[in-house]
Design a protein around this motif. Structure first.
Motif, PDB file in Angstrom:
ATOM      1  N   ILE A  52      45.466 -39.112 -49.455  1.00 13.99           N
ATOM      2  CA  ILE A  52      45.236 -38.744 -50.864  1.00 13.99           C
ATOM      3  C   ILE A  52      45.221 -37.237 -51.029  1.00 13.99           C
ATOM      4  O   ILE A  52      45.837 -36.689 -51.957  1.00 13.99           O
ATOM      5  CB  ILE A  52      43.929 -39.374 -51.365  1.00 13.99           C
ATOM      6  CG1 ILE A  52      44.041 -40.895 -51.389  1.00 13.99           C
ATOM      7  CG2 ILE A  52      43.578 -38.841 -52.764  1.00 13.99           C
ATOM      8  CD1 ILE A  52      42.742 -41.603 -51.682  1.00 13.99           C
ATOM      9  N   LEU A  53      44.537 -36.537 -50.115  1.00  8.24           N
ATOM     10  CA  LEU A  53      44.476 -35.077 -50.210  1.00  8.24           C
ATOM     11  C   LEU A  53      45.865 -34.466 -50.122  1.00  8.24           C
ATOM     12  O   LEU A  53      46.172 -33.481 -50.802  1.00  8.24           O
ATOM     13  CB  LEU A  53      43.582 -34.515 -49.098  1.00  8.24           C
ATOM     14  CG  LEU A  53      42.085 -34.842 -49.194  1.00  8.24           C
ATOM     15  CD1 LEU A  53      41.341 -34.283 -47.988  1.00  8.24           C
ATOM     16  CD2 LEU A  53      41.478 -34.297 -50.489  1.00  8.24           C
ATOM     17  N   ASP A  54      46.716 -35.054 -49.292  1.00 10.54           N
ATOM     18  CA  ASP A  54      48.071 -34.515 -49.120  1.00 10.54           C
ATOM     19  C   ASP A  54      48.947 -34.739 -50.346  1.00 10.54           C
ATOM     20  O   ASP A  54      49.979 -34.070 -50.495  1.00 10.54           O
ATOM     21  CB  ASP A  54      48.749 -35.167 -47.903  1.00 10.54           C
ATOM     22  CG  ASP A  54      48.222 -34.630 -46.584  1.00 10.54           C
ATOM     23  OD1 ASP A  54      47.647 -33.535 -46.576  1.00 10.54           O
ATOM     24  OD2 ASP A  54      48.386 -35.333 -45.565  1.00 10.54           O
ATOM     25  N   THR A  55      48.574 -35.661 -51.226  1.00  7.50           N
ATOM     26  CA  THR A  55      49.418 -35.977 -52.380  1.00  7.50           C
ATOM     27  C   THR A  55      48.816 -35.533 -53.712  1.00  7.50           C
ATOM     28  O   THR A  55      49.412 -35.788 -54.758  1.00  7.50           O
ATOM     29  CB  THR A  55      49.690 -37.494 -52.430  1.00  7.50           C
ATOM     30  OG1 THR A  55      48.452 -38.195 -52.468  1.00  7.50           O
ATOM     31  CG2 THR A  55      50.480 -37.931 -51.206  1.00  7.50           C
ATOM     32  N   LEU A  56      47.655 -34.870 -53.672  1.00 10.48           N
ATOM     33  CA  LEU A  56      47.085 -34.369 -54.928  1.00 10.48           C
ATOM     34  C   LEU A  56      47.984 -33.276 -55.502  1.00 10.48           C
ATOM     35  O   LEU A  56      48.492 -32.430 -54.757  1.00 10.48           O
ATOM     36  CB  LEU A  56      45.680 -33.806 -54.703  1.00 10.48           C
ATOM     37  CG  LEU A  56      44.543 -34.808 -54.450  1.00 10.48           C
ATOM     38  CD1 LEU A  56      43.231 -34.063 -54.218  1.00 10.48           C
ATOM     39  CD2 LEU A  56      44.393 -35.769 -55.629  1.00 10.48           C
ATOM     40  N   PRO A  57      48.193 -33.247 -56.802  1.00 11.74           N
ATOM     41  CA  PRO A  57      48.978 -32.170 -57.407  1.00 11.74           C
ATOM     42  C   PRO A  57      48.267 -30.824 -57.221  1.00 11.74           C
ATOM     43  O   PRO A  57      47.040 -30.776 -57.068  1.00 11.74           O
ATOM     44  CB  PRO A  57      49.049 -32.568 -58.883  1.00 11.74           C
ATOM     45  CG  PRO A  57      47.935 -33.519 -59.091  1.00 11.74           C
ATOM     46  CD  PRO A  57      47.716 -34.230 -57.799  1.00 11.74           C
ATOM     47  N   PRO A  58      49.013 -29.736 -57.228  1.00 13.19           N
ATOM     48  CA  PRO A  58      48.430 -28.416 -56.958  1.00 13.19           C
ATOM     49  C   PRO A  58      47.210 -28.078 -57.818  1.00 13.19           C
ATOM     50  O   PRO A  58      46.253 -27.472 -57.321  1.00 13.19           O
ATOM     51  CB  PRO A  58      49.593 -27.456 -57.237  1.00 13.19           C
ATOM     52  CG  PRO A  58      50.810 -28.263 -56.948  1.00 13.19           C
ATOM     53  CD  PRO A  58      50.477 -29.667 -57.385  1.00 13.19           C
TER      54      PRO A  58
END
Length: 257
Positions: A52-58
């Motif tokens: 999830i952390l790797d796919t959060l938007p900037p």
């Protein structure tokens, strides 16, 4: 809403302001004793958090993140499932120690919300976190292996040593097997705060929200800092083996003195 709802734990996002904050609720019977299956579930939850952390938007990653672990009832964790540990040996201990190393060096801040007793392996699990907040009225933290007649293997001793660095406190914890109340643990320096059980969840979330920005943009910086700070402990957790003091040949060396 649960992100993971496994037999022995539940993972959710408790903060509407910071999507990178996670709550891991332990629910393995009444005592949260660590078994191979329980360790695998915790590892699976950590994997899910990383995904999830790797796919959060900037714009959300910029807010950073944190992880809270807690439970309900009398126990935060009553340690290892001893009979299984003795029977399964390395197949049991090595995954448990890898899990401790992962918590110790996790890429976001970690908060242990200690709802009750944290004994032995449960105490080590709590110590692996960055912050510990504990209910004030019930529960103890203790390394009671001395009373159980069970020696500490290298990685386990190391994780206690790296978080309890006052010699008298370390002696009382590991050699004496003292049970520390919440206030005694705060006074000894290895618990950050005591609160009422009604305030435990909110106090832990407050710590998580305060520390989340330290992992701004969710880079590897926090992981790298933790891994270097606790380098000796991480190495013993991952490569120290499961022979108590055997990795230095302590008995053989002492016999030659």
């Amino acid at each position: 809403m649960s992100l993971i709802d496994l037999p022995h734990l539940k993972l959710s996002q408790p903060s509407s302001k910071t999507p990178g904050i996670f709550l891991l609720e332990l629910a393995h019977s009444d005592e949260n004793r660590f078994t191979i299956e329980f360790v695998q579930e915790i590892t699976q939850a950590l994997d899910r958090i990383d995904e999830i952390l790797d796919t959060l938007p900037p714009v959300q990653a910029e807010l950073g993140g944190a992880l809270i672990t807690t439970s309900k009832g009398k126990f935060y964790s009553n340690g290892l499932a001893i009979e299984a540990a003795i029977h399964q040996g390395d197949a049991f201990y090595l995954p448990y120690m890898r899990m401790l190393a992962r918590i110790l060096t996790f890429r976001v801040a970690t908060v242990a919300a200690i709802n009750g007793h944290a004994f032995a392996g449960g105490c080590m699990f709590a110590l692996a976190h960055d912050v510990r907040v504990m209910r004030s009225d019930k529960g103890w933290m203790a390394m009671n292996e001395i009373q159980l007649g069970i020696p500490l293997i290298p990685g386990m001793a190391a994780i206690v040593r790296c978080k309890i660095n006052k010699p008298d406190v370390l002696r009382n914890c590991v050699i004496v097997g003292k049970k520390f109340t919440a206030q005694e643990a705060v006074d000894a320096g290895f618990v950050d705060r005591t609160v009422s059980v009604e305030d435990l969840d909110s106090a832990a979330l407050k710590y998580a929200e305060q520390m989340a920005p330290l992992a701004k943009d969710l880079t590897e910086v926090m992981y790298l800092i933790k891994a270097e700070t606790y380098r000796d402990t991480v190495e013993l957790l991952l490569r120290g083996g499961t022979s108590p003091a055997g990795y230095i040949g302590a008995r053989e060396l002492l016999a030659k003195l």
